[in-house]
Design a protein around this motif. Sequence first.
Motif, PDB file in Angstrom:
ATOM      1  N   THR A 151       6.110  16.153 -10.449  1.00  0.00           N
ATOM      2  CA  THR A 151       6.916  16.340  -9.254  1.00  0.00           C
ATOM      3  C   THR A 151       8.247  15.607  -9.409  1.00  0.00           C
ATOM      4  O   THR A 151       8.475  14.904 -10.394  1.00  0.00           O
ATOM      5  N   VAL A 152       9.108  15.786  -8.420  1.00  0.00           N
ATOM      6  CA  VAL A 152      10.414  15.126  -8.418  1.00  0.00           C
ATOM      7  C   VAL A 152      10.313  13.951  -7.448  1.00  0.00           C
ATOM      8  O   VAL A 152      10.286  14.134  -6.235  1.00  0.00           O
ATOM      9  N   THR A 173       7.147  14.498  -3.377  1.00  0.00           N
ATOM     10  CA  THR A 173       8.117  15.257  -4.162  1.00  0.00           C
ATOM     11  C   THR A 173       9.351  15.614  -3.350  1.00  0.00           C
ATOM     12  O   THR A 173       9.285  15.743  -2.122  1.00  0.00           O
ATOM     13  N   TRP A 230      12.602  18.573  -3.384  1.00  0.00           N
ATOM     14  CA  TRP A 230      12.706  20.014  -3.627  1.00  0.00           C
ATOM     15  C   TRP A 230      12.721  20.319  -5.122  1.00  0.00           C
ATOM     16  O   TRP A 230      13.397  19.638  -5.894  1.00  0.00           O
ATOM     17  N   ASP A 231      12.012  21.369  -5.514  1.00  0.00           N
ATOM     18  CA  ASP A 231      12.079  21.863  -6.886  1.00  0.00           C
ATOM     19  C   ASP A 231      11.785  23.360  -6.844  1.00  0.00           C
ATOM     20  O   ASP A 231      10.741  23.768  -6.322  1.00  0.00           O
ATOM     21  N   ASP A 232      12.693  24.150  -7.411  1.00  0.00           N
ATOM     22  CA  ASP A 232      12.513  25.607  -7.395  1.00  0.00           C
ATOM     23  C   ASP A 232      11.248  26.053  -8.121  1.00  0.00           C
ATOM     24  O   ASP A 232      10.739  27.143  -7.853  1.00  0.00           O
ATOM     25  N   ARG A 233      10.751  25.221  -9.038  1.00  0.00           N
ATOM     26  CA  ARG A 233       9.531  25.600  -9.787  1.00  0.00           C
ATOM     27  C   ARG A 233       8.351  25.852  -8.858  1.00  0.00           C
ATOM     28  O   ARG A 233       7.398  26.537  -9.230  1.00  0.00           O
ATOM     29  N   TYR A 234       8.374  25.252  -7.667  1.00  0.00           N
ATOM     30  CA  TYR A 234       7.207  25.365  -6.787  1.00  0.00           C
ATOM     31  C   TYR A 234       6.975  26.785  -6.278  1.00  0.00           C
ATOM     32  O   TYR A 234       5.856  27.120  -5.895  1.00  0.00           O
TER      33      TYR A 234
END
Length: 245
Positions: free
Chosen positions: A133-134, A157, A159-163
Amino acid sequence: MKLTVLGCWAPYARANGACSGYLVQGEETNLLLDCGNGVFGKLQEAVDFRKLDAVIISHLHPDHFADLFSLRHALKGSFWDGSRDAKLDLYLPGEETEYSFLLQKFSDAFNIYYTEQFTNVEIGEFKVSFFSTVHLLPCWGSVVRGSTGTLVYSADTAWDDRYRQIWQGADLLLCEASGLEKDREYARGAHLTAGQAGQLAAAAAVKRLLLTHFYPEYDLAVLKQEAARYYQEVELVHEGAGYFV
Ligand SMILES: [Zn+2]
Ligand SMILES: [Zn+2]
């Protein structure tokens, strides 16, 4: 699969509450995701700690692992009185911090594994995979697959577009929602706002969204409204409540 929320606050609890701790149970498997301050007492309302199969700690912030100290003592007592034989499997992030050095000593009660070394692991009847996670330090979210469906735990975490992909189609997403929109800048790089949690849940088309990891001073009705702009059926977890997948 049954999820019981043992604690949902961060980084400290409201009165009589607890920080992150989530018991995931199948027919024969008891898995604890995170063990923050206050969780060990709540755990015993849900299951005998001797019957745990594994504990996964997402990251080494105290609100996610502090009650490992209690669990360690309880396990050692159970070895002593003969009520449990085997050490408990414990998955930890492997990075070297003052806390990880301390936790190495817990090998007297736990079989310690480092999450980075696994892409998939079988824990009883569950298949668990991890995703990074970030966050402010290394942190791992979990995807728990059972015979009845898939539970995703976001851990902490930003935000991360991978999610959109990693969480795609989950039957239940247990997602952190640490910030209100007014505190978006404060959360940046570390946490999700409730609105962002709603947006990601919608983008990943998860079937059910449960928000958790609440700042104790917030009005949670506002937090729910902010998430519901993006994911209409959003729910906030309740401590002690059970959710079925
Ligand atoms: Zn946290
Ligand atoms: Zn954290």
